[in-house]
Design a protein around this motif. Structure first.
Motif, PDB file in Angstrom:
ATOM      1  N   LEU A  37      46.462  41.659  37.887  1.00 51.19           N
ATOM      2  CA  LEU A  37      46.151  42.257  39.190  1.00 51.19           C
ATOM      3  C   LEU A  37      46.630  43.707  39.228  1.00 51.19           C
ATOM      4  CD1 LEU A  37      47.004  39.320  41.632  1.00 51.19           C
ATOM      5  CD2 LEU A  37      44.794  39.979  40.736  1.00 51.19           C
ATOM      6  N   TYR A  60      44.065  47.586  46.597  1.00 47.89           N
ATOM      7  CA  TYR A  60      44.030  46.226  47.142  1.00 47.89           C
ATOM      8  C   TYR A  60      42.705  45.537  46.823  1.00 47.89           C
ATOM      9  CZ  TYR A  60      44.762  42.509  50.620  1.00 47.89           C
ATOM     10  OH  TYR A  60      44.936  41.295  51.239  1.00 47.89           O
ATOM     11  N   LYS A  61      41.618  46.298  46.891  1.00 55.08           N
ATOM     12  CA  LYS A  61      40.286  45.682  46.800  1.00 55.08           C
ATOM     13  C   LYS A  61      39.922  45.195  45.400  1.00 55.08           C
ATOM     14  CE  LYS A  61      37.853  48.905  49.023  1.00 55.08           C
ATOM     15  NZ  LYS A  61      36.743  49.566  49.722  1.00 55.08           N
ATOM     16  N   PRO A  63      41.896  44.253  42.725  1.00 55.54           N
ATOM     17  CA  PRO A  63      42.551  42.979  42.383  1.00 55.54           C
ATOM     18  C   PRO A  63      42.021  41.814  43.215  1.00 55.54           C
ATOM     19  CG  PRO A  63      44.184  44.694  42.656  1.00 55.54           C
ATOM     20  CD  PRO A  63      42.891  45.263  43.121  1.00 55.54           C
ATOM     21  N   MET A  64      41.651  42.110  44.474  1.00 56.16           N
ATOM     22  CA  MET A  64      41.098  41.063  45.337  1.00 56.16           C
ATOM     23  C   MET A  64      39.812  40.488  44.748  1.00 56.16           C
ATOM     24  SD  MET A  64      39.635  41.463  49.199  1.00 56.16           S
ATOM     25  CE  MET A  64      38.000  41.969  48.702  1.00 56.16           C
ATOM     26  N   ALA A  67      40.764  38.365  41.642  1.00 49.13           N
ATOM     27  CA  ALA A  67      41.465  37.106  41.952  1.00 49.13           C
ATOM     28  C   ALA A  67      40.543  36.127  42.666  1.00 49.13           C
ATOM     29  CB  ALA A  67      42.685  37.405  42.812  1.00 49.13           C
TER      30      ALA A  67
ATOM     31  N   PHE B  15      39.718  39.575  52.603  1.00 48.59           N
ATOM     32  CA  PHE B  15      40.925  40.404  52.616  1.00 48.59           C
ATOM     33  C   PHE B  15      42.149  39.589  53.023  1.00 48.59           C
ATOM     34  CE2 PHE B  15      38.002  43.679  51.908  1.00 48.59           C
ATOM     35  CZ  PHE B  15      38.650  44.865  51.659  1.00 48.59           C
ATOM     36  N   PHE B  18      43.046  36.952  50.297  1.00 49.30           N
ATOM     37  CA  PHE B  18      43.717  37.529  49.135  1.00 49.30           C
ATOM     38  C   PHE B  18      45.173  37.865  49.457  1.00 49.30           C
ATOM     39  CE2 PHE B  18      44.740  41.365  46.513  1.00 49.30           C
ATOM     40  CZ  PHE B  18      44.876  40.684  45.321  1.00 49.30           C
ATOM     41  N   PHE B  21      46.990  34.687  49.205  1.00 48.09           N
ATOM     42  CA  PHE B  21      47.070  34.332  47.781  1.00 48.09           C
ATOM     43  C   PHE B  21      48.145  35.149  47.070  1.00 48.09           C
ATOM     44  CE2 PHE B  21      45.715  35.551  43.473  1.00 48.09           C
ATOM     45  CZ  PHE B  21      45.758  34.316  42.843  1.00 48.09           C
TER      46      PHE B  21
END
Lengths: 200, 63
Positions: A37, A60-61, A63-64, A67, B15, B18, B21
């Motif tokens: 990540l 943030y986006k 890795p989001m 995952a 969002f 995650f 998570f």
């Protein structure tokens, strides 16, 4: 002394070592996830470097996307494993998936500095380079997964089919999650509208 | 609900999901790391006591 030898006596022979092995395996899997990540966040930062707001959001986006694509495809993969009767434990399968994603993210991190240089110096090639590196990472992830699953004992055809199903489901999830996370790059791309934008 | 509204809902869920998570992954990692240290210490002690046991078996007078 007797109390001590009873506490950690012959009954527990090798038990502690086994527990250490299990804990270490789990620790490695979780560490790889976190590192993966982090690596993808670096790539996101570089990919959006031309626009500071996009770069910060990408931390943030990206890795989001990675995952959630793994999480969204996991049930399908586990069902496929069950139906194909591949002799691989759930933990090993998850470990293989995480290892391959970690390697893909490592490749992304490797290209991040180059991408950052292009983001500041080129208008049209930086997004192209970003998409090329993302494609390479996908290929690297797929090949890595094939290698990891190749070490699993069992009928080759079924194991390969399981790998194929995993790649397809992760790819499909990635497609739509990229659309949800858009804008990742400063310019619009064909992936911005998900599968609708590509097929139509 | 229009497509745009659904997409916005999906974005919020992705969002938020995650975030949850990530927190779970972080907490799980630290918990497993603590467990690993504990298990390593237990294995080290087990090894140590076995060594003492072996020494005592070789020298029964002291035992």
């Amino acid at each position: 002394m007797e109390v001590l030898t009873q506490t950690v006596g012959a009954d527990d022979a090798g038990g502690a070592a086994e527990r250490v092995e299990d804990s270490r395996k789990m620790h490695d899997i979780l560490l790889r996830s976190l590192k993966g990540l982090g690596y993808s966040a670096l790539w996101g930062l570089a990919a959006g470097a031309a626009t500071p707001a996009i770069a910060v959001a990408n931390v943030y986006k990206v890795p989001m996307v990675l995952a959630l694509s793994a999480l969204a495809s996991l049930p399908t993969v586990l069902v496929a494993r069950h139906l194909l009767q591949v002799e691989v434990s759930r933990a090993d399968l998850c470990g293989a998936l995480i290892k391959s994603m970690h390697r893909a993210a490592l490749l992304l991190a490797g290209f991040a500095p180059l991408l950052a240089v292009y983001a500041y110096t080129s208008q049209w090639f930086a997004p192209v380079l970003a998409q090329i590196t993302a494609g390479l990472a996908l290929i690297c992830g797929a090949m890595s997964l094939r290698y990891e699953l190749g070490r699993v004992e069992g009928p080759r055809a079924q194991v390969l089919f399981l790998g194929l199903i995993t790649c397809v489901t992760v790819g499909l999830a990635l497609f739509q999650l990229v659309a949800l996370a858009t804008p990742v790059l400063p310019v619009p791309t064909m992936f911005g509208h998900g599968i609708d934008g590509v097929v139509r | 609900m229009s497509f745009e509204e659904r997409a916005a809902t999906g974005r919020i869920l992705a969002f938020g999901g995650f975030g949850v998570f990530l927190v779970g992954l972080g907490l799980g990692f630290f918990r497993v790391r603590k467990q690993l240290r504990h298990d390593e210490e237990a294995a080290r002690l087990e090894c140590h006591f076995r060594e003492i046991e072996r020494e005592l078996a070789q020298d029964p007078v002291e035992k």
